[in-house]
Structures are given as C-alpha cells and as structure tokens.
Design a protein around this motif. Structure first.
Motif, PDB file in Angstrom:
ATOM      1  N   LEU A 110     -66.962  33.182   8.418  1.00 20.30           N
ATOM      2  CA  LEU A 110     -65.845  33.738   9.188  1.00 20.30           C
ATOM      3  C   LEU A 110     -64.849  32.649   9.580  1.00 20.30           C
ATOM      4  N   THR A 111     -65.342  31.454   9.883  1.00 22.84           N
ATOM      5  CA  THR A 111     -64.435  30.349  10.196  1.00 22.84           C
ATOM      6  C   THR A 111     -63.558  30.019   8.997  1.00 22.84           C
ATOM      7  N   ASP A 112     -64.158  29.958   7.815  1.00 19.13           N
ATOM      8  CA  ASP A 112     -63.366  29.708   6.606  1.00 19.13           C
ATOM      9  C   ASP A 112     -62.302  30.779   6.412  1.00 19.13           C
ATOM     10  N   MET A 113     -62.689  32.031   6.603  1.00 20.65           N
ATOM     11  CA  MET A 113     -61.730  33.120   6.413  1.00 20.65           C
ATOM     12  C   MET A 113     -60.604  33.048   7.448  1.00 20.65           C
ATOM     13  N   ALA A 114     -60.956  32.662   8.685  1.00 22.34           N
ATOM     14  CA  ALA A 114     -59.925  32.551   9.726  1.00 22.34           C
ATOM     15  C   ALA A 114     -58.947  31.432   9.400  1.00 22.34           C
ATOM     16  N   LEU A 115     -59.466  30.290   8.956  1.00 20.16           N
ATOM     17  CA  LEU A 115     -58.587  29.169   8.628  1.00 20.16           C
ATOM     18  C   LEU A 115     -57.691  29.493   7.436  1.00 20.16           C
ATOM     19  N   LEU A 116     -58.224  30.255   6.480  1.00 15.07           N
ATOM     20  CA  LEU A 116     -57.457  30.546   5.275  1.00 15.07           C
ATOM     21  C   LEU A 116     -56.419  31.647   5.480  1.00 15.07           C
ATOM     22  N   THR A 117     -56.757  32.644   6.304  1.00 15.47           N
ATOM     23  CA  THR A 117     -55.859  33.793   6.432  1.00 15.47           C
ATOM     24  C   THR A 117     -55.031  33.791   7.713  1.00 15.47           C
ATOM     25  N   VAL A 118     -55.565  33.207   8.792  1.00 18.49           N
ATOM     26  CA  VAL A 118     -54.811  33.144  10.051  1.00 18.49           C
ATOM     27  C   VAL A 118     -54.141  31.775  10.184  1.00 18.49           C
ATOM     28  N   GLY A 119     -54.897  30.731   9.846  1.00 17.72           N
ATOM     29  CA  GLY A 119     -54.350  29.389   9.750  1.00 17.72           C
ATOM     30  C   GLY A 119     -53.615  28.916  10.983  1.00 17.72           C
ATOM     31  N   GLY A 120     -52.360  28.546  10.792  1.00 23.58           N
ATOM     32  CA  GLY A 120     -51.558  27.966  11.860  1.00 23.58           C
ATOM     33  C   GLY A 120     -51.314  28.879  13.030  1.00 23.58           C
ATOM     34  N   LYS A 121     -51.621  30.171  12.899  1.00 26.02           N
ATOM     35  CA  LYS A 121     -51.394  31.112  14.000  1.00 26.02           C
ATOM     36  C   LYS A 121     -52.630  31.274  14.886  1.00 26.02           C
ATOM     37  N   LEU A 122     -53.670  30.496  14.610  1.00 26.50           N
ATOM     38  CA  LEU A 122     -54.905  30.655  15.390  1.00 26.50           C
ATOM     39  C   LEU A 122     -54.680  30.443  16.875  1.00 26.50           C
ATOM     40  N   LYS A 123     -53.799  29.499  17.236  1.00 28.95           N
ATOM     41  CA  LYS A 123     -53.562  29.224  18.657  1.00 28.95           C
ATOM     42  C   LYS A 123     -53.070  30.455  19.400  1.00 28.95           C
ATOM     43  N   ALA A 124     -52.308  31.273  18.707  1.00 30.85           N
ATOM     44  CA  ALA A 124     -51.743  32.464  19.344  1.00 30.85           C
ATOM     45  C   ALA A 124     -52.722  33.632  19.340  1.00 30.85           C
ATOM     46  N   ARG A 125     -53.782  33.557  18.526  1.00 25.65           N
ATOM     47  CA  ARG A 125     -54.740  34.654  18.410  1.00 25.65           C
ATOM     48  C   ARG A 125     -55.924  34.388  19.326  1.00 25.65           C
ATOM     49  N   GLN A 126     -55.641  34.383  20.630  1.00 24.68           N
ATOM     50  CA  GLN A 126     -56.649  33.924  21.579  1.00 24.68           C
ATOM     51  C   GLN A 126     -57.772  34.928  21.809  1.00 24.68           C
ATOM     52  N   GLN A 127     -57.528  36.218  21.589  1.00 29.25           N
ATOM     53  CA  GLN A 127     -58.647  37.157  21.640  1.00 29.25           C
ATOM     54  C   GLN A 127     -59.631  36.849  20.528  1.00 29.25           C
ATOM     55  N   LEU A 128     -59.092  36.589  19.337  1.00 32.45           N
ATOM     56  CA  LEU A 128     -59.941  36.282  18.194  1.00 32.45           C
ATOM     57  C   LEU A 128     -60.695  34.972  18.413  1.00 32.45           C
ATOM     58  N   THR A 129     -59.985  33.931  18.842  1.00 35.22           N
ATOM     59  CA  THR A 129     -60.663  32.648  19.043  1.00 35.22           C
ATOM     60  C   THR A 129     -61.671  32.720  20.187  1.00 35.22           C
ATOM     61  N   GLY A 130     -61.411  33.577  21.169  1.00 34.88           N
ATOM     62  CA  GLY A 130     -62.378  33.769  22.250  1.00 34.88           C
ATOM     63  C   GLY A 130     -63.679  34.363  21.746  1.00 34.88           C
ATOM     64  N   HIS A 131     -63.584  35.330  20.823  1.00 39.04           N
ATOM     65  CA  HIS A 131     -64.800  35.917  20.249  1.00 39.04           C
ATOM     66  C   HIS A 131     -65.540  34.890  19.397  1.00 39.04           C
ATOM     67  N   PHE A 132     -64.796  34.068  18.668  1.00 39.93           N
ATOM     68  CA  PHE A 132     -65.427  32.980  17.917  1.00 39.93           C
ATOM     69  C   PHE A 132     -66.164  32.036  18.873  1.00 39.93           C
ATOM     70  N   ALA A 133     -65.539  31.755  20.019  1.00 35.40           N
ATOM     71  CA  ALA A 133     -66.172  30.877  21.008  1.00 35.40           C
ATOM     72  C   ALA A 133     -67.465  31.488  21.527  1.00 35.40           C
ATOM     73  N   ASP A 134     -67.470  32.793  21.777  1.00 37.13           N
ATOM     74  CA  ASP A 134     -68.683  33.458  22.256  1.00 37.13           C
ATOM     75  C   ASP A 134     -69.816  33.320  21.240  1.00 37.13           C
ATOM     76  N   ALA A 135     -69.500  33.554  19.969  1.00 35.07           N
ATOM     77  CA  ALA A 135     -70.530  33.459  18.936  1.00 35.07           C
ATOM     78  C   ALA A 135     -71.073  32.042  18.836  1.00 35.07           C
ATOM     79  N   LEU A 136     -70.195  31.048  18.917  1.00 37.46           N
ATOM     80  CA  LEU A 136     -70.642  29.655  18.871  1.00 37.46           C
ATOM     81  C   LEU A 136     -71.472  29.303  20.100  1.00 37.46           C
ATOM     82  N   GLY A 137     -70.964  29.672  21.272  1.00 34.17           N
ATOM     83  CA  GLY A 137     -71.630  29.305  22.514  1.00 34.17           C
ATOM     84  C   GLY A 137     -73.048  29.827  22.580  1.00 34.17           C
ATOM     85  N   TRP A 138     -73.252  31.085  22.237  1.00 37.14           N
ATOM     86  CA  TRP A 138     -74.591  31.655  22.369  1.00 37.14           C
ATOM     87  C   TRP A 138     -75.532  31.179  21.268  1.00 37.14           C
TER      88      TRP A 138
END
Length: 782
Positions: A521-549
């Motif tokens: 999923l990280t690869d797919m996010a970097l490839l398809t969302v890329g430079g807009k990841l900073k603005a997609r904070q709901q998405l990055t928050g869910h990624f953070a939850d998965a990593l944290g737990w």
C-alpha cells in the motif's frame, strides 16, 4: 534514455513529496529501526528479538528503590495538587540526590543513567504526581543539559553542566509560541546580531513564548529563535536560521513568572516574554559556530527523545489505571458479588491489563534501542502519539470501573486527577493529531521505505545514475513483495517464515502478512498519490494507525520473549496482539476506502475492500480471553507486580489498620490496597461459609450475616471471623468518597450553606447550624 525520460517526467510532475529544508533536517536526523522492517514487507522477527533488551543496573535499581521512593513518600500527591506548592524539603532533596542530573556525565557531577533508568523514574513519578514529575522530566529531557552535552563548547559544558546537575540552574525550554505550536519551524521569535560599543558580538531578542513548563520558576532558558545578521558579521548571510541560546532569569527586558493553569493536576507552566533582551552571542549553544543550527539540534535530539518522557508518563498512567481499577473491582461488591466477577466489568479490566502489558513492552523496547545508540524518529513519534492516547483511553476505562469513586474528588480519589490530566500529554511535543496525520507516515514513507528517500534525493539533485539504480531496486522490491502478499493473503499468513513461539507464532504470521500489505500500500500511495500525500491527511493518518499498531504488537511479543515466555502472561500477549490486529484491520479498511479517485482507488474501494472484509486479519475471538486477562489485575502476586511495574505504591500493614484512628487517617491508594489485601486474605473464609450455605448447614443470607452462625457451628474459627470482619471493615472505608463541609467546599469559614440559599428554608436543620454528616451505613459482603 528510458530512465532519463522517467526521471524528467517525475521531476516535472512533482511525483515525489517535496522536501523543504526543515523537513530534510528532520528526515536526516536519527536512524531507521524496526520501522524499516515493517516498510520492507518482510520483517525479520528473529533479528528483532535478538537485539539487546534493557535492564536496570544495580546503581540504577538502588536509586529507584531508595531516593525515588523516598521522594514519593515525602510528598502527598493530593495535597500537592490542592496547594500547587512543591515543599522546599522535596526540592532540596531532589537537588541533594541528583534528580536534575540523569543526563549529565558523572565527570560533571551528574548521575549519567541509562535511558531505561531515566524513563523508569519518569514513569513512577508521573503516576504519583505530575507536578512533582515536571521538576525531574524537564531538566532530564530536551533542553539545556542535553543540548550542551551534545553541542556545547567545552567552556559552556564546564560552566553549566555542574550547575545544572546540582540544581543551581533550573532550566526550561522556550520553543512554542502563539502562532507556532506543532509547526515549530515557523516561530516568530527574532534575534538580531550586532556589535556593541566595545566591539563584542551580541544579540537583541524579541519574543513571546507560551506553554513553557517550569517557566514560572526556572532561572535558565534554552530559547529557540530565528537569528538575523543584517551586517553579515558571521559570514552566513542575513538570515542565519533557527538558533538556540541560553538566557538567564533577571536579564533586562525578560518577563517570566506568570502561570498558565493546566487541566487536571496543575503543574508549573507559563509564558515567557522578551522585549529588547540583549545577550552575548557566546550564549548560543555551541557558540557562534552553531548559529543557525538550532533546528538540526532539535530534530536530532527529538529523533529519539519523543520516545522517553511523554511515553514514560503514559505508561505510568496505564499502570496506575490497572492497579486502581483491579483492586477496586475486587473490593467493591454489588448484587452479592465483587464487581470483578461481572462480565461487563471484566471487559474493561481485561483491556486495561493487556494495554498495561503492551505499553510497558513498548517503553522498554524503545529505550533499549536508544541505549543501543538508535535514534528512530518515526518510532519515537509513534510512541509519543499512540501511548499517550492509549493512556487516555485506559484512564477512561478505569473511570468506568470505579464509577462514583472516580468522579467525586478529594484525597480518596486515586484515578480522577489522572483522567482529567490526560489531555496534557496529547497536546505537547507536537499535538497527536499532527503527529499522526503528518509526521508518522509523512516521514516514514520517505525515510523508512527501502528506496523512496534515495529516489527523492536523486530527483532533487538530478542524479541519473543514483535514480536509475534506486528505481530498478524499487521495481524489484514491488514485484517480490506483491508475490509475497498474494501468497500470504491466500494462506492467511501461514507461508511466513517466523520464529516458533508457542501460542504466539500465529500472531507473528499475521504481522508478517500485515507488513507485506503495508509495504504494498505504501508503494501504491507513493506511485499514485505521490507529491499530494501531505494534503491527504486522512489517508496518511490511517497509514499511521496501521504502522503504529504493528510496532506496538511487535513490542508486546518482544517483551514476552525477553522475559522468558512466562506462560501465565500468554493470555495478555494474545489479547494485546488481537487488539492490535483489530486496529490494523480497521486502518487497512480505511486506507482502501479512501485511497483516491483513480483507477487503482476504484479497484481498492470495490474489489479490494470486499476481499479485505471477507479475509480479515482477526475475527471476533478476543472475548474468550477476557475472564482470564481481567483476573491478572484482580489478585496480588508476581504477575500483578509485573503489570504494575515500578509504580509507587505505599506499603500496607494490615495489623496497624485494626486501629480505628489509624484507618480513619489512611486515605486514597493505601486504604484501597489494604482492602485489596484484606479481601484476598478472607477469601478462604468466605468460601467455607458459602459452601455451608449450599449444603444447607446455614440459612440463606450474606456471608457477613452468616458469620456468627458459622462460628457457633464450628464451620469457621475465631481467627477466620477476625479476617472476615477486618476485610468488611477496611473495604467499607476504601469505597467511601470524600465529604466536605460548606466551609471546606467554598473555602470560606463564614459560609454555612451555599450562597444564595436561605438556611431557614431547609427542613429539619436549625437556622444557622451546619448539617451533620449522615452516619456511614455498614456494608455487608456476601
């Protein structure tokens, strides 16, 4: 040519997240640790579990069992919270015993403890009294001593470190401002470099800081500001950058001494304002050579530092919740039984117990890494955000168990102040919302990914050879990991190669599976969302939850292995792992549902999401573990001691509490612990009476009501009866809440009733009299 075209296209499209200078310093600070294993898609658990696991040495253990416990003994936590005054005796004791010097080398008069010891002490003191703990946490975390130790000139070390160690200097750290909180790099504090009439380099400072812990009483400030050099006296240009310098209390133009009033247990925190404050440029930490290096210094120290003080306080809070809620549930009776035997209560107790086990595992695992010279900024951010939030949740669970005993304030309430204080840790060192949605995955996706940072650097430098090599590696990584994910998904993780640990191996297989999916999923996010990841904070928050737990679950198993795989702790490990996997499953579902409005996002929201729900990580099986896990904190013993850890608990002598006057003057946690011990001591007697009742040797009734008849018939002995009476008597006192006269409640000796009410209209009370307390009713155990 192909790679050149790809590189140019990515640069033009800004496909990779853009990295600012301050972000680059944050990304380059510290090291990649077990977070890199998760991002790899193929974690090596055997390697993780073979790393050093911290233990206290004898000198550290003696200090905790001696001076730390002595300090707790001399300070009444309720009285401290009520008066907000730390007794001079306690301050003098901390100075004499080196409480301000844990970070400082022994050659400068410091204790030079391990990070594990520092964290252990902070956890103990934070659970006892947040106000007291700040006097230890602040001098021993990011601030003057730590910055001077790493970056200071020798002359600065020689002057300041011995005086910081002795407590002659009490420090605070001035960073946060009204317009710069989590975005600390945007501080407005300004310092202008100039030469005075004697030709000496000086700095004129103007700033307004707030939320500065210990500011009202500190006499040395580590001040962060943006340094300007309009005459280019340093040869670094006019905008030198963020700088940290030492400012002394009493410097003309410096205003400090006012207090903020934090929620919950008050602690010393306040603003610092400076207007045309002039200091020597030599007060820059590291000297003028380090002008403009402040942000780098802060990021390097925070890379690991976020995993120390606030997580320690959080762990102390969860321990306190476990000890209080477990004891109370065993002592408190309703409907003829201890509430600890009720399934609804057990659900809360089980979660508190398992999360206390998990939190301590996370704490020790992280400080072990720090003591082993790791400085993992992503893991450190996860620990800060997720352990402080976990502490807040468990404080709520403990409040639910203790009900009115947690709501009514006073010296007998041992959980309410911690519950009220929980939001403090959530907000400091970067609010958890920002840590979760920006830092954790924002840094992790770039820094911890096997190839992303290399490619980002190559794109920025227009370095084709490095880009080509990294891109080839990334493509190979994606192909291999995608194949691995398909196999693990089809077998529900069974194909993963993991260590064989009885009762735990299935969870390691699941965690290998989650890591592979996370990497994909990280690869797919970097490839398809890329430079807009900073603005997609709901998405990055869910990624953070998965990593944290994932990281917290790994830490739980690491603790179990390090402590010798004690079988009685296995249910705690299993509960914690299933709890974490449920959180990871939910995070993955949210990632799939919110991936993006592109073909891949459409596939994830439909086919992918359906597959995720049909083949979940874990089912609804955690309930089977609830009764046995709940019991781990409702009985005394070695297991309860492990869960409570180094929690300050006063010593209990049941015999001395047979004196009514002594019992009446014993409040709070000591009284509850006494009742906890007394009830357990009388359990055998209760079982005798209940068995006789079932055999119809006794009439129906509660245990206490039948005690005299049981004694008369020889079912119990006189000593048994004494144990039962003591348990009933101390339990009654333990569940009582505090009562205040009108004068005490309003803090005014002239008031007999609430202002605005006429006492003459209150029934059955003579005019002008004070209502007498209702006689306490006898509590009957059954």
């Amino acid at each position: 040519m192909v790679f050149k075209a790809i590189m140019n296209g990515l640069i033009k499209a800004k496909a990779m997240p853009q990295i600012s200078p301050t972000e680059r310093q944050a990304l380059e600070a510290g090291t990649v640790w077990i977070d890199g294993q998760v991002f790899s898609g193929k974690p090596d658990f055997a390697k993780m579990f073979s790393e050093p696991y911290a233990k206290l040495n004898k000198r550290e253990r003696d200090f905790i069992d001696g001076p730390v416990k002595n300090l707790c003994d001399m300070v009444d936590s309720y009285e401290l919270a009520r008066t907000r005054i730390v007794p001079k005796q306690a301050i003098d004791y901390m100075k004499s015993q080196g409480f301000f010097s844990f970070l400082i080398p022994q050659s400068y008069g410091g204790q030079e403890f391990s990070v594990n010891a520092i964290s252990t002490i902070m956890a103990m003191l934070s659970a006892h009294s947040p106000l007291l703990s700040t006097f230890v946490v602040i001098p021993n975390s990011l601030g003057a001593a730590e910055l001077l130790k790493h970056y200071g000139k020798q002359s600065q070390k020689d002057h300041y470190l011995p005086r910081l160690a002795s407590g002659e200097y009490l420090p605070c750290f001035g960073l946060t401002e009204p317009t710069a909180g989590s975005d600390a790099a945007s501080i407005l504090a300004r310092g202008v470099l100039f030469k005075n009439a004697e030709g000496k380099l000086q700095i004129k400072l103007n700033f307004r800081k707030r939320y500065i812990t210990l500011a009202p009483v500190a006499n040395l400030i580590s001040l962060a500001f943006k340094l300007q050099d309009p005459d280019n006296l340093l040869g670094k240009g006019s905008d030198v950058g963020i700088t940290v310098a030492l400012v002394h209390r009493g410097t003309p133009g410096l205003e400090m001494g006012k207090h903020h009033q934090p929620i919950g247990d008050a602690f010393y925190n306040g603003p610092i304002v400076g207007k045309d404050v002039v200091i020597d440029a030599d007060e820059i930490i590291g000297g003028v050579e380090c002008a403009g290096q402040g942000w780098r210094m802060l990021m390097e120290q925070l890379a690991g530092g976020r995993a120390v003080s606030l997580p320690a306080g959080a762990v102390g809070g969860v321990r306190a919740a476990a000890a209080a809620a477990g004891a109370y549930a065993r002592v408190r009776q309703q409907f003829g039984m201890p509430i600890a035997e009720m399934e609804g209560i057990q659900e809360k107790l089980a979660e508190i117990a398992a999360m206390a086990y998990l939190a301590e595992g996370a704490r020790v695992y992280a400080v072990s890494a720090l003591d082993n010279d790791e400085q993992p900024p992503v893991v450190s951010a996860v620990w800060k955000a997720y352990l402080t939030e976990l502490s807040r949740v468990q404080a709520t669970n403990a409040m639910d168990v203790m009900a009115g005993a947690g709501v009514m304030q006073g010296p007998n309430n041992i959980i309410g102040r911690g519950y009220c204080s929980a939001p403090v840790a959530i907000t400091v060192e970067g609010a958890n919302i920002m840590t979760r949605s920006l830092i954790t995955f924002g840094q992790g996706a770039v820094r911890c990914h096997p190839y992303a940072f290399k490619i980002a650097n190559a794109l920025e430098a227009n370095d084709l050879p490095t880009f080509s090599s990294a891109l080839k590696g990334w493509i190979g990584h994606m192909v291999v990991n995608t194949g691995r994910l398909i196999g693990l998904t089809a077998t529900r993780g069974y194909l993963a190669s993991v260590p064989k640990i009885d009762g735990v191996t299935p969870y390691l297989r699941k965690l290998a599976w989650t890591s592979s999916r996370y990497a994909y999923l990280t690869d797919m996010a970097l490839l398809t969302v890329g430079g807009k990841l900073k603005a997609r904070q709901q998405l990055t928050g869910h990624f953070a939850d998965a990593l944290g737990w994932q990281l917290l679950a790994i830490s739980t198993v690491r603790r179990y292995v390090a402590e010798g795989e004690q079988r009685e702790d296995l249910p705690l490990v299993q509960y914690a792992c299933e709890y974490a996997l449920e959180k990871i499953q939910k995070a993955f579902e949210s990632i799939y549902a919110n991936f993006g409005k592109n073909p891949l996002g459409l596939w994830m929201r439909t086919v992918g999401y359906l597959g995720l729900r049909l083949n979940p990580l874990v089912g609804s099986t955690r309930d089977r573990l609830v009764p046995v896990v709940a019991k781990t904190i409702t009985k005394s013993g070695a297991q309860m001691d492990r869960i409570a850890g180094d929690l300050y608990l006063p010593k209990v002598n049941l015999a001395e509490l047979d004196n009514d006057e002594v019992l009446a003057n014993t409040t709070g946690v000591k009284r509850l612990l006494a009742a906890f011990e007394a009830v357990q001591a009388a359990e055998g007697v209760q079982r005798k009476i209940m068995a006789a009742r079932r055999a119809k040797q006794l009439e129906k009734g509660s245990v206490q009501e039948l005690a005299d008849a049981a004694l008369a018939k020889g079912i119990i002995t006189a000593d048994d009866k004494k144990l039962l009476d003591r348990a009933n008597r101390i339990s009654l006192e333990a569940i009582m809440v505090d009562e205040f006269t009108p004068q005490e409640f309003f803090g005014d000796d002239s008031i007999t009733y609430a202002p605005g009410f006429d006492s003459a209209n209150l029934p059955n009370v003579p005019h002008g009299a004070v209502a007498q307390p209702v006689e306490r009713l006898k509590v009957v155990n059954s």
